[in-house]
Each structure stands twice: as C-alpha cells, then as structure tokens.
Design a protein around this motif. Structure first.
Motif, PDB file in Angstrom:
ATOM      1  N   TYR A   1      10.069  -2.582  -5.232  1.00 40.86           N
ATOM      2  CA  TYR A   1       8.821  -2.779  -5.400  1.00 40.86           C
ATOM      3  C   TYR A   1       7.603  -1.911  -4.718  1.00 40.86           C
ATOM      4  CZ  TYR A   1      10.006  -7.327  -7.759  1.00 40.86           C
ATOM      5  OH  TYR A   1      10.809  -8.363  -8.616  1.00 40.86           O
ATOM      6  N   ASP A   2       7.817  -1.862  -3.384  1.00 38.26           N
ATOM      7  CA  ASP A   2       6.842  -1.246  -2.949  1.00 38.26           C
ATOM      8  C   ASP A   2       6.887   0.549  -3.358  1.00 38.26           C
ATOM      9  OD1 ASP A   2       6.448  -3.290  -1.049  1.00 38.26           O
ATOM     10  OD2 ASP A   2       8.100  -2.651   0.519  1.00 38.26           O
ATOM     11  N   LEU A   3       7.971   0.882  -3.567  1.00 39.27           N
ATOM     12  CA  LEU A   3       8.210   2.266  -3.982  1.00 39.27           C
ATOM     13  C   LEU A   3       7.561   2.499  -5.363  1.00 39.27           C
ATOM     14  CD1 LEU A   3       9.656   5.162  -4.064  1.00 39.27           C
ATOM     15  CD2 LEU A   3      11.638   3.989  -4.980  1.00 39.27           C
ATOM     16  N   ALA A   4       7.723   1.361  -6.287  1.00 43.19           N
ATOM     17  CA  ALA A   4       6.908   1.348  -7.612  1.00 43.19           C
ATOM     18  C   ALA A   4       5.720   1.358  -7.393  1.00 43.19           C
ATOM     19  CB  ALA A   4       7.680  -0.081  -8.475  1.00 43.19           C
ATOM     20  N   GLU A   5       5.124   0.526  -6.628  1.00 47.00           N
ATOM     21  CA  GLU A   5       3.677   0.377  -6.173  1.00 47.00           C
ATOM     22  C   GLU A   5       3.189   1.812  -5.925  1.00 47.00           C
ATOM     23  OE1 GLU A   5       1.056  -1.602  -6.796  1.00 47.00           O
ATOM     24  OE2 GLU A   5       2.691  -2.847  -8.077  1.00 47.00           O
ATOM     25  N   TRP A   6       3.829   2.431  -4.752  1.00 50.57           N
ATOM     26  CA  TRP A   6       3.543   3.870  -4.389  1.00 50.57           C
ATOM     27  C   TRP A   6       3.235   4.829  -5.574  1.00 50.57           C
ATOM     28  CZ3 TRP A   6       4.764   8.689  -4.309  1.00 50.57           C
ATOM     29  CH2 TRP A   6       4.194   9.484  -3.356  1.00 50.57           C
ATOM     30  N   ALA A   7       4.428   4.883  -6.332  1.00 45.58           N
ATOM     31  CA  ALA A   7       4.597   5.511  -7.475  1.00 45.58           C
ATOM     32  C   ALA A   7       3.161   5.478  -8.503  1.00 45.58           C
ATOM     33  CB  ALA A   7       5.857   5.769  -8.094  1.00 45.58           C
ATOM     34  N   ARG A   8       2.964   4.123  -8.647  1.00 48.54           N
ATOM     35  CA  ARG A   8       1.881   3.745  -9.469  1.00 48.54           C
ATOM     36  C   ARG A   8       0.383   4.296  -9.084  1.00 48.54           C
ATOM     37  NH1 ARG A   8      -1.815  -0.312 -10.570  1.00 48.54           N
ATOM     38  NH2 ARG A   8      -1.071  -1.593  -8.740  1.00 48.54           N
ATOM     39  N   ARG A   9       0.306   4.634  -7.777  1.00 50.37           N
ATOM     40  CA  ARG A   9      -0.965   4.996  -7.320  1.00 50.37           C
ATOM     41  C   ARG A   9      -0.945   6.407  -6.962  1.00 50.37           C
ATOM     42  NH1 ARG A   9       0.132   0.441  -3.675  1.00 50.37           N
ATOM     43  NH2 ARG A   9       0.650   1.959  -1.903  1.00 50.37           N
ATOM     44  N   HIS A  10       0.112   7.013  -6.608  1.00 51.49           N
ATOM     45  CA  HIS A  10       0.003   8.193  -6.243  1.00 51.49           C
ATOM     46  C   HIS A  10       0.727   9.262  -7.224  1.00 51.49           C
ATOM     47  CE1 HIS A  10      -1.346   7.104  -2.192  1.00 51.49           C
ATOM     48  NE2 HIS A  10      -0.243   6.293  -2.331  1.00 51.49           N
TER      49      HIS A  10
END
Length: 152
Positions: free
Chosen positions: A89-98
């Motif tokens: 989930y953290d990785l997906a959120e990072w990808a969504r932002r960056h």
C-alpha cells in the motif's frame, strides 16, 4: 439405448494459458516486488511468459528506489505485506504521488476469501491463489488504465 458420439468429447479442453495468450503484455517494463525468494522467481517467470520485461525488488524500499531510478517502468506488481516498514500500500501511494505514469496491482493471500480480483480500499488487488488468465487480465487492465490513476 443409442446415443450419438459427440465431437466435443474429442476436443482438448482449453487451458488457462491458452485463454491468457490473448491478453498478454507488449513488452512493457514491469516491476515485481516480492519478499519471498521462491514466489519471486516463479512470479517473475509467469510475468515473462505473459510478455512483460520484468525487474525485481525484494521489498518496498527497493521498489521505491527502482521506481525513482527507472522511468521505463510502467506497471508495478507488489505483494502487500512485506518486511522493512514499506508495505505494498505504501509503495502504491508513493507511485501515485511521484510516478503518475505507473499503474499498480497489489497481491495478497491475507485479505480473506472472495473473488480473485478485488478492489479493496480503492486498489486493484489480486487475491491468492489466482489463475494465469486472471493475472493476465488484471495486468492488461492496469496497463490500459489512464496515467496517474493507480486507484480505481
């Protein structure tokens, strides 16, 4: 009693792999994030068979680093539960932002029973075990999804 022989009895049954060949990748760069070595090896091979170029990361931190360094990655397939403090989930959120050009498919065997494809919390999640065809379709759908939209 006389019953005519059916031609369908002689036909070979369709396999999951035969169904998946119609929804394969087109050589897109895919990042596979998985902390279990044996699962990583098998999963990477399945993804290659589906027509994707596969890079691997063994935890969420490595996944973020790979996304930061490699702009050719267009799709991430990540386990949800991983050691090291960075979940799928953290990785997906990072990808969504960056990395708004990257789509994410999360994978878990820990979310309970249900359909092979879930949308829990707004994310595309494959629930283990899943078939080769379900995997192929989930990846193709993720690749075709608009850039910057890793949530459904």
């Amino acid at each position: 009693l006389y019953l005519p022989k059916s031609a369908a009895l002689n036909a070979a049954p369709r396999t999951d792999e035969q169904d998946a060949r119609f929804i394969t990748g087109q050589g897109e760069m895919l990042l596979l994030v998985e902390d279990h070595e044996q699962v990583l090896e098998v999963s990477a091979e399945r993804l290659r068979l589906l027509g994707y170029n596969v890079l691997v990361a063994r935890n969420g931190r490595e996944g973020i680093q790979a996304l930061h360094l490699n702009n050719l990655i267009k799709l991430v397939v990540s386990d949800i539960v991983m050691p090291g403090g960075v979940s799928g989930y953290d990785l997906a959120e990072w990808a969504r932002r960056h990395r708004t050009d990257v789509s994410v498919v999360l994978v878990s065997g820990n979310l309970g029973t249900g359909a092979s494809l879930s949308h829990k919390g707004g994310y595309r999640i494959l629930l283990k075990p899943y078939s080769f065809t379900v995997l192929a379709k989930a990846l193709r759908d993720a690749v075709n999804q608009p850039a910057g939209n890793s949530r459904l």
